[in-house]
Design a protein around this motif. Structure first.
Motif, PDB file in Angstrom:
ATOM      1  N   LYS A 175      22.228   5.889  17.840  1.00  0.00           N
ATOM      2  CA  LYS A 175      22.124   6.912  16.789  1.00  0.00           C
ATOM      3  C   LYS A 175      22.892   8.142  17.249  1.00  0.00           C
ATOM      4  O   LYS A 175      22.846   8.504  18.430  1.00  0.00           O
ATOM      5  N   VAL A 176      23.597   8.804  16.329  1.00  0.00           N
ATOM      6  CA  VAL A 176      24.359  10.001  16.685  1.00  0.00           C
ATOM      7  C   VAL A 176      24.001  11.097  15.690  1.00  0.00           C
ATOM      8  O   VAL A 176      24.239  10.956  14.493  1.00  0.00           O
ATOM      9  N   ASN A 177      23.389  12.162  16.162  1.00  0.00           N
ATOM     10  CA  ASN A 177      22.929  13.247  15.281  1.00  0.00           C
ATOM     11  C   ASN A 177      23.254  14.605  15.896  1.00  0.00           C
ATOM     12  O   ASN A 177      23.646  14.700  17.062  1.00  0.00           O
ATOM     13  N   ALA A 178      23.054  15.650  15.092  1.00  0.00           N
ATOM     14  CA  ALA A 178      23.323  17.020  15.555  1.00  0.00           C
ATOM     15  C   ALA A 178      22.122  17.902  15.255  1.00  0.00           C
ATOM     16  O   ALA A 178      21.309  17.603  14.380  1.00  0.00           O
ATOM     17  N   ILE A 179      22.025  18.974  16.010  1.00  0.00           N
ATOM     18  CA  ILE A 179      21.035  20.025  15.769  1.00  0.00           C
ATOM     19  C   ILE A 179      21.807  21.329  15.618  1.00  0.00           C
ATOM     20  O   ILE A 179      22.639  21.661  16.485  1.00  0.00           O
ATOM     21  N   GLN A 211      11.563  26.237  22.343  1.00  0.00           N
ATOM     22  CA  GLN A 211      10.709  25.100  21.973  1.00  0.00           C
ATOM     23  C   GLN A 211      11.034  24.564  20.576  1.00  0.00           C
ATOM     24  O   GLN A 211      10.785  23.389  20.292  1.00  0.00           O
ATOM     25  N   GLU A 212      11.607  25.412  19.731  1.00  0.00           N
ATOM     26  CA  GLU A 212      12.039  24.931  18.396  1.00  0.00           C
ATOM     27  C   GLU A 212      13.122  23.867  18.567  1.00  0.00           C
ATOM     28  O   GLU A 212      13.151  22.852  17.873  1.00  0.00           O
ATOM     29  N   GLY A 213      14.005  24.096  19.538  1.00  0.00           N
ATOM     30  CA  GLY A 213      15.049  23.108  19.814  1.00  0.00           C
ATOM     31  C   GLY A 213      14.492  21.866  20.480  1.00  0.00           C
ATOM     32  O   GLY A 213      14.893  20.733  20.177  1.00  0.00           O
ATOM     33  N   VAL A 214      13.511  22.034  21.351  1.00  0.00           N
ATOM     34  CA  VAL A 214      12.854  20.897  22.022  1.00  0.00           C
ATOM     35  C   VAL A 214      12.193  19.992  20.983  1.00  0.00           C
ATOM     36  O   VAL A 214      12.318  18.766  21.024  1.00  0.00           O
ATOM     37  N   VAL A 217      14.835  17.926  19.210  1.00  0.00           N
ATOM     38  CA  VAL A 217      15.302  16.828  20.084  1.00  0.00           C
ATOM     39  C   VAL A 217      14.281  15.688  20.078  1.00  0.00           C
ATOM     40  O   VAL A 217      14.636  14.519  19.898  1.00  0.00           O
ATOM     41  N   GLN A 218      13.015  16.053  20.198  1.00  0.00           N
ATOM     42  CA  GLN A 218      11.980  15.004  20.253  1.00  0.00           C
ATOM     43  C   GLN A 218      11.935  14.233  18.942  1.00  0.00           C
ATOM     44  O   GLN A 218      11.811  13.002  18.925  1.00  0.00           O
ATOM     45  N   TYR A 219      12.080  14.965  17.824  1.00  0.00           N
ATOM     46  CA  TYR A 219      12.054  14.269  16.521  1.00  0.00           C
ATOM     47  C   TYR A 219      13.171  13.222  16.444  1.00  0.00           C
ATOM     48  O   TYR A 219      12.965  12.073  16.066  1.00  0.00           O
TER      49      TYR A 219
END
Ligand code: NDP
Ligand SMILES: Nc1nc2c(c(=O)[nH]1)N=C([C@H](O)[C@@H](O)CO)CN2
Length: 240
Positions: A175-179, A211-214, A217-219
């Motif tokens: 899977k390849v995604n971005a944040i 933590q919003e970024g963490v 990532v976890q999602y």
């Protein structure tokens, strides 16, 4: 589902990358970070069992050194999070040719070369864990542009585009995604006026913290059905 295969986080020596590394290792993941400057947290990370590799992606040879090292040491990977980034502006850097080169090198050339180099390792990881992930840390300004960080925004747009291309190329095993955050955390050098102005740009008017970024990532790591997409972490800025 916790992956057994190692996950690489680039730029893991501080801030978001460091927070992601600590959160994933606390959940039982095997984590590798890259760092450029030797920082106080590196020794503590190694004591937690995190493999810390010094790497500078500002040159092609620096990228090649890193990929060669990983290919020699590992036969499978669970994922790679392209977090390493320079946030330089045209105001701070009078040599705009060098600025664009550096932005492109770190945000596009390095992720591009690393993704291609690690395709087989990530597929091997997907064989073991059921799936593997590439996550690109882009930026809200990839879509909207920035009058103060022109080269930075353009390079993040290039990284955002890599998300689509690699999602198509690496499916179905990777899977390849971005944040795309707008504001996660300020820098210590940001003065009050800058902070007030930055907070006013979103509906929620807050600095959410790393933590919003963490969480994002976890999602993505837990998702079974998301690829080629971007999670926008922008407090409703697009509606202001
Ligand atoms: N912070 C925020 O509010 C926002 C962040 N983002 C994005 O999220 C990600 C994380 O942000 P943040 O934690 O603030 O990032 P930082 O500015 O803290 O940079 C992360 C790391 O990148 C590393 N790095 C920079 N240049 C290179 C290089 N040439 N080679 C190798 N490593 C390098 C740095 O290593 P060292 O320090 O060792 O040199 C640094 O520790 C970034 O991609 C950023 O663009 C997007 C929007 C908002
Ligand atoms: N590599 C980095 N990229 C970005 C940073 C940062 O500190 N390092 N910070 C931002 C800002 O938060 C901006 O989004 C709002 O002030 C953007 N990118």
């Amino acid at each position: 589902m916790i992956r057994k295969m190692p996950i690489i986080i680039t730029g893991g020596g501080q801030r978001l990358g460091l927070a992601c590394a600590k959160a994933l290792v606390a959940k039982g993941y095997s984590v590798i970070i890259t760092y450029r400057k030797v920082r106080k947290d590196i020794a503590a990370l190694e004591e937690q069992g995190i493999t810390c590799i010094q790497a500078d992606f500002s040159t092609s040879s620096g990228v090649d050194l890193f990929t060669t090292h990983i290919l020699e040491q590992y036969s499978a990977l669970g994922g790679i999070i392209h977090n390493a980034s320079e946030w330089d502006s045209e105001e701070e850097c009078s040599n705009t040719a060098l600025l664009m080169e550096t932005m492109w090198q770190v945000h596009v050339f390095a992720p591009y070369r690393i993704n291609l180099a690690f395709e087989a390792l990530l597929c091997a990881g997907a064989e073991q864990d059921g799936q593997a992930d590439i996550i690109h840390m882009t930026d809200y300004v990839a879509e909207k542009g920035s009058d103060k960080h022109i080269a930075y925004a353009a390079s993040k747009a290039g990284l955002a585009n890599l998300t689509c291309s690699f999602a198509k190329r690496f499916a179905p095993c990777i899977k390849v995604n971005a944040i795309a955050p707008s504001l996660l955390m300020f820098n210590n050098s940001d003065d009050d006026d800058y902070r007030i102005k930055a907070l006013s740009k979103s509906l929620l008017r807050k600095e959410p913290g790393e933590q919003e970024g963490v969480l994002a990532v976890q999602y993505i790591l837990d998702s079974l059905y998301m690829t080629g997409r971007t999670l926008s972490l922008d407090g409703g800025r697009h509606l202001v």
